[in-house]
Design a protein around this motif. Structure first.
Motif, PDB file in Angstrom:
ATOM      1  N   ASP A  35     -22.874 -54.016  12.655  1.00 21.35           N
ATOM      2  CA  ASP A  35     -23.152 -53.114  12.509  1.00 21.35           C
ATOM      3  C   ASP A  35     -22.215 -52.384  11.121  1.00 21.35           C
ATOM      4  O   ASP A  35     -21.241 -52.436  11.096  1.00 21.35           O
ATOM      5  CB  ASP A  35     -23.017 -52.313  12.932  1.00 21.35           C
ATOM      6  CG  ASP A  35     -22.977 -50.497  13.003  1.00 21.35           C
ATOM      7  OD1 ASP A  35     -24.223 -50.359  11.822  1.00 21.35           O
ATOM      8  OD2 ASP A  35     -22.608 -49.197  12.998  1.00 21.35           O
ATOM      9  N   LEU A  36     -22.756 -53.330  10.229  1.00 18.10           N
ATOM     10  CA  LEU A  36     -22.091 -53.181   8.549  1.00 18.10           C
ATOM     11  C   LEU A  36     -22.459 -51.617   7.981  1.00 18.10           C
ATOM     12  O   LEU A  36     -23.260 -51.072   7.377  1.00 18.10           O
ATOM     13  CB  LEU A  36     -22.719 -54.490   8.008  1.00 18.10           C
ATOM     14  CG  LEU A  36     -22.165 -54.063   6.094  1.00 18.10           C
ATOM     15  CD1 LEU A  36     -20.653 -55.071   6.548  1.00 18.10           C
ATOM     16  CD2 LEU A  36     -22.725 -55.532   5.082  1.00 18.10           C
ATOM     17  N   GLN A  37     -21.679 -51.168   7.479  1.00 19.01           N
ATOM     18  CA  GLN A  37     -20.557 -49.856   7.324  1.00 19.01           C
ATOM     19  C   GLN A  37     -20.730 -49.648   5.709  1.00 19.01           C
ATOM     20  O   GLN A  37     -19.405 -50.042   5.477  1.00 19.01           O
ATOM     21  CB  GLN A  37     -19.751 -48.878   8.355  1.00 19.01           C
ATOM     22  CG  GLN A  37     -20.401 -49.139   9.741  1.00 19.01           C
ATOM     23  CD  GLN A  37     -19.422 -48.119  10.129  1.00 19.01           C
ATOM     24  OE1 GLN A  37     -18.436 -47.917  10.163  1.00 19.01           O
ATOM     25  NE2 GLN A  37     -19.775 -48.182  11.692  1.00 19.01           N
ATOM     26  N   LEU A  38     -21.383 -49.898   5.159  1.00 16.66           N
ATOM     27  CA  LEU A  38     -20.956 -49.852   3.553  1.00 16.66           C
ATOM     28  C   LEU A  38     -20.277 -48.124   2.885  1.00 16.66           C
ATOM     29  O   LEU A  38     -20.599 -47.816   3.098  1.00 16.66           O
ATOM     30  CB  LEU A  38     -22.454 -50.165   2.568  1.00 16.66           C
ATOM     31  CG  LEU A  38     -23.007 -51.306   3.066  1.00 16.66           C
ATOM     32  CD1 LEU A  38     -24.328 -51.434   2.475  1.00 16.66           C
ATOM     33  CD2 LEU A  38     -22.020 -52.261   2.700  1.00 16.66           C
ATOM     34  N   LYS A  39     -19.029 -49.011   2.124  1.00 17.38           N
ATOM     35  CA  LYS A  39     -18.737 -47.252   1.479  1.00 17.38           C
ATOM     36  C   LYS A  39     -18.079 -47.975   0.323  1.00 17.38           C
ATOM     37  O   LYS A  39     -16.954 -48.278   0.221  1.00 17.38           O
ATOM     38  CB  LYS A  39     -16.663 -47.743   2.925  1.00 17.38           C
ATOM     39  CG  LYS A  39     -17.216 -47.986   3.810  1.00 17.38           C
ATOM     40  CD  LYS A  39     -16.902 -46.516   4.321  1.00 17.38           C
ATOM     41  CE  LYS A  39     -17.169 -45.991   6.352  1.00 17.38           C
ATOM     42  NZ  LYS A  39     -16.811 -44.692   6.462  1.00 17.38           N
ATOM     43  N   PRO A  40     -18.888 -47.613  -0.614  1.00 17.29           N
ATOM     44  CA  PRO A  40     -18.869 -47.335  -1.822  1.00 17.29           C
ATOM     45  C   PRO A  40     -17.301 -46.865  -2.099  1.00 17.29           C
ATOM     46  O   PRO A  40     -17.458 -45.616  -1.521  1.00 17.29           O
ATOM     47  CB  PRO A  40     -19.240 -46.938  -2.465  1.00 17.29           C
ATOM     48  CG  PRO A  40     -20.409 -45.649  -1.887  1.00 17.29           C
ATOM     49  CD  PRO A  40     -20.066 -46.539  -0.233  1.00 17.29           C
TER      50      PRO A  40
END
Length: 220
Positions: A35-40
């Motif tokens: 579950d790839l949670q992207l955080k810029p």
């Protein structure tokens, strides 16, 4: 149905290594049930808070940076092209406008954030265009199939998107992040949060999760 393992991925579009790490994790999402949670995040703040400096500012690192990035992109089959004006693009123009738009996408269209992120990286490190330009951001959003591009751009100018970017960056700072890419995961065996830096730590992530790493192009 397998329970997906959450992986929090912190990144700034200015880092080509973050692009490589992003694509590597995207390739392993399905095989490893991630579950790839992207955080810029704002890499400038990370550097300041950690006391780190960009690789290009160190003569020894800078002397091999261009060739190293080229090698990695070829190894991963990614369409990387060197920036014509690296210092101007990275240190003067920056990526803040783009990051706010990605933070807005994280809130409004989280299912489109992966492709919006990818299009932003392709714009910078494949086409060498100004990723902070409104017209180019519209292109990225359109390519990512954002339902309402105008609404996204308007939202990116507000406090909620700005606060989301701050929250992401603060999360990274609190986890002792010192560069990009940076990603964290809870070890399923020990329950301990594991932290990783660098695009070359995907195999190590697999080892922590008890998953098999099979190279840069895993079967889907």
């Amino acid at each position: 149905m397998a329970v997906r393992t959450p992986v929090k991925f912190y990144y700034d579009i200015l880092s080509p290594y973050a692009w490589f790490g992003f694509e590597a994790l995207c390739r392993y999402k399905k095989p490893w049930d991630l579950d790839l949670q992207l955080k810029p995040m704002n890499l400038g703040i990370i550097m300041k808070e950690s006391g780190n400096t960009p690789p290009g500012m160190n003569p020894s690192k800078g002397s091999m940076l261009a060739r190293d990035v080229q090698r990695v992109s070829e190894m991963m089959d990614l369409p990387y092209n060197p920036l014509e004006h690296f210092a101007k693009t990275v240190f003067i123009r920056g990526s803040l406008t783009t990051l706010k738009t990605l933070a807005a996408c994280q809130i409004m269209y989280p299912d489109r954030l992966e492709e919006m992120t990818r299009q932003s990286w392709l714009g910078l490190y494949s086409r060498d265009i100004d990723i902070t330009d409104k017209g180019n951001i519209i292109q990225f959003a359109t390519a990512a199939n954002i339902p309402d591009v105008d609404q996204l751009l308007a939202f990116s100018l507000g406090n909620e998107a700005r606060q989301q970017l701050i929250t992401n960056t603060n999360e990274a700072v609190e986890s002792k992040c010192f560069g990009a890419p940076w990603f964290t995961v809870t070890n399923p065996k020990t329950g301990r949060r594991e932290k990783f830096f660098g695009s070359d730590r995907i195999e190590m992530l697999g080892w922590v999760l008890g998953k098999e790493y099979v190279g840069h192009h895993p079967p889907q």
